[in-house]
Design an enzyme around this catalytic site. Structure first.
Site: not given
Ligand code: PGA
Length: 270
Positions: A27-29, A185, A230, A251-252
Site C-alpha cells: 500500500n503506497w498511500k 491492521e 510495520s 505500507g512503508g
Molecule cells: P506500515 O503501513 O506497513 O507502514 O505500517 C501498513 C498500512 O497502513 O497498510
C-alpha cells in the site's frame, strides 16, 4: 482455529479442503508520481518470480493506476486502488467509482484503511456499501479493520474488531463474503515500527476469521485474512507463518522494490 498445513502448491489448505492463496499487498498511500511508480515496477519485476502459490499486489494512487496496470501486465503483479466511492456515478466531486477502476483493468481496491476512517470520515455504513459495490463490479476488496492503542489497553480489541467486521460485511451473502480479503491492521502498529507480536497477530487474525465464521462457516474457510502494520523483510516470515495469517498489507515496507521483494520472498518461504 485449526492449524492448516501448507498444501502441495504451497497454499494455505484448510481442514475442510478449501484453499486460500496468500496475498502480499503493498500500500503506497500518497506516494509516487507516475515516473516514480514506473521506476519501482522496473526494479520490482526482475526481483520476484511469478508463481501461482502467492498473489502479489501493489495498491497505488489513482494517478498511477493506468501506468501500473500497463507495466505490470503479464507479470502476475496485481494492481489495486486505495479507495473508491460506493455509487456508480453522480455528483460526488473528487470521487472515483468501481466501473472507473474496472475500465482500467484494476484488480481490486483497499477499503476502510484506518487513515481513510480517521482523516476522511469513512464510515462503517459507507464501507458496507463499498464492499458490495466493489464485488459487484468484479473488484477484489481488501477491507481493513483494527484497534487503536487505547482500545487494546482497555481490553476492547475484540469489541472493535467484531463491530468493524460485522458492519463491513452485513450487506453481503455467503458467496460474496468468501471473496473478501480482510486486513487486520492494529492502528498502533501502522507506520510506527512497532509490529504486533506473533501471538497478538495470530489471536487477532484468528478472531477475525471466527467472526466471519459466525456469519457463515464456509466463507470463514475461504476468506483471506492479512496482517498489516510495520511488516518488513526481517519480520515477514514469522508473521506469514502464523496459521491464520494469509498474507500482509505492507505500507512503508512496500515503497522500495528491494524491500518489497524481500517481503514477497519471505512469504514464499513461510
Ligand atoms: P506500515 O503501513 O506497513 O507502514 O505500517 C501498513 C498500512 O497502513 O497498510
Amino acid at each position: 482455529m485449526t492449524r492448516r498445513p501448507a498444501g502441495a502448491e504451497g497454499r494455505h489448505v484448510s481442514a475442510r479442503g478449501g484453499t486460500r492463496t496468500p496475498l502480499i499487498a503493498g500500500n503506497w498511500k500518497m506516494n509516487k508520481t507516475v515516473a516514480q511508480a514506473e521506476e519501482f515496477i522496473a526494479g520490482l519485476l526482475p526481483r520476484i518470480s511469478a508463481r501461482a502459490e502467492l498473489d502479489v499486489a501493489i495498491c497505488v494512487p489513482f494517478t498511477a493506476l493506468q501506468a501500473m496496470v500497463d507495466s505490470a501486465r503479464g507479470s502476475g503483479v496485481e494492481v489495486y486502488a486505495q479507495t473508491m466511492h460506493e455509487e456508480l456515478e453522480g455528483a460526488f466531486t473528487g470521487e472515483v467509482s468501481a466501473p472507473m477502476l474496472t475500465e482500467l483493468d484494476v484488480h481490486g481496491v483497499v477499503l476502510g484503511h484506518s487513515e481513510r476512517r480517521e482523516h476522511f470520515g469513512e464510515t462503517d455504513r459507507a464501507l458496507a456499501a463499498k464492499v458490495g459495490a466493489a464485488l459487484e463490479a468484479g473488484l477484489h476488496p481488501i477491507l481493513c479493520v483494527g484497534e487503536t492503542e487505547e482500545e487494546r489497553e482497555r481490553g476492547e480489541t475484540d469489541r472493535k474488531l467484531r463491530h468493524q467486521v460485522q458492519e463491513g460485511l452485513h450487506l453481503l451473502d455467503a458467496d460474496q463474503i468468501a471473496r473478501v480479503t480482510i486486513a487486520y491492521e492494529p492502528i498502533w502498529a501502522i507506520g510506527t515500527g512497532q509490529v504486533a507480536t506473533a501471538q497478538q497477530a495470530q489471536e487477532a487474525v484468528a478472531f477475525v476469521r471466527a467472526l466471519v465464521g459466525d456469519k457463515t462457516p464456509e466463507a470463514a474457510e475461504a476468506v483471506r485474512v492479512l496482517y498489516g502494520g510495520s511488516v518488513k523483510p526481517d519480520n515477514a516470515a514469522e508473521l506469514l507463518a502464523l496459521p491464520d495469517c494469509d498474507g500482509a498489507l505492507v505500507g512503508g515496507g512496500s515503497l522500495d522494490p528491494e524491500g518489497f521483494a524481500g517481503i514477497v520472498e519471505a512469504a514464499r518461504g513461510a
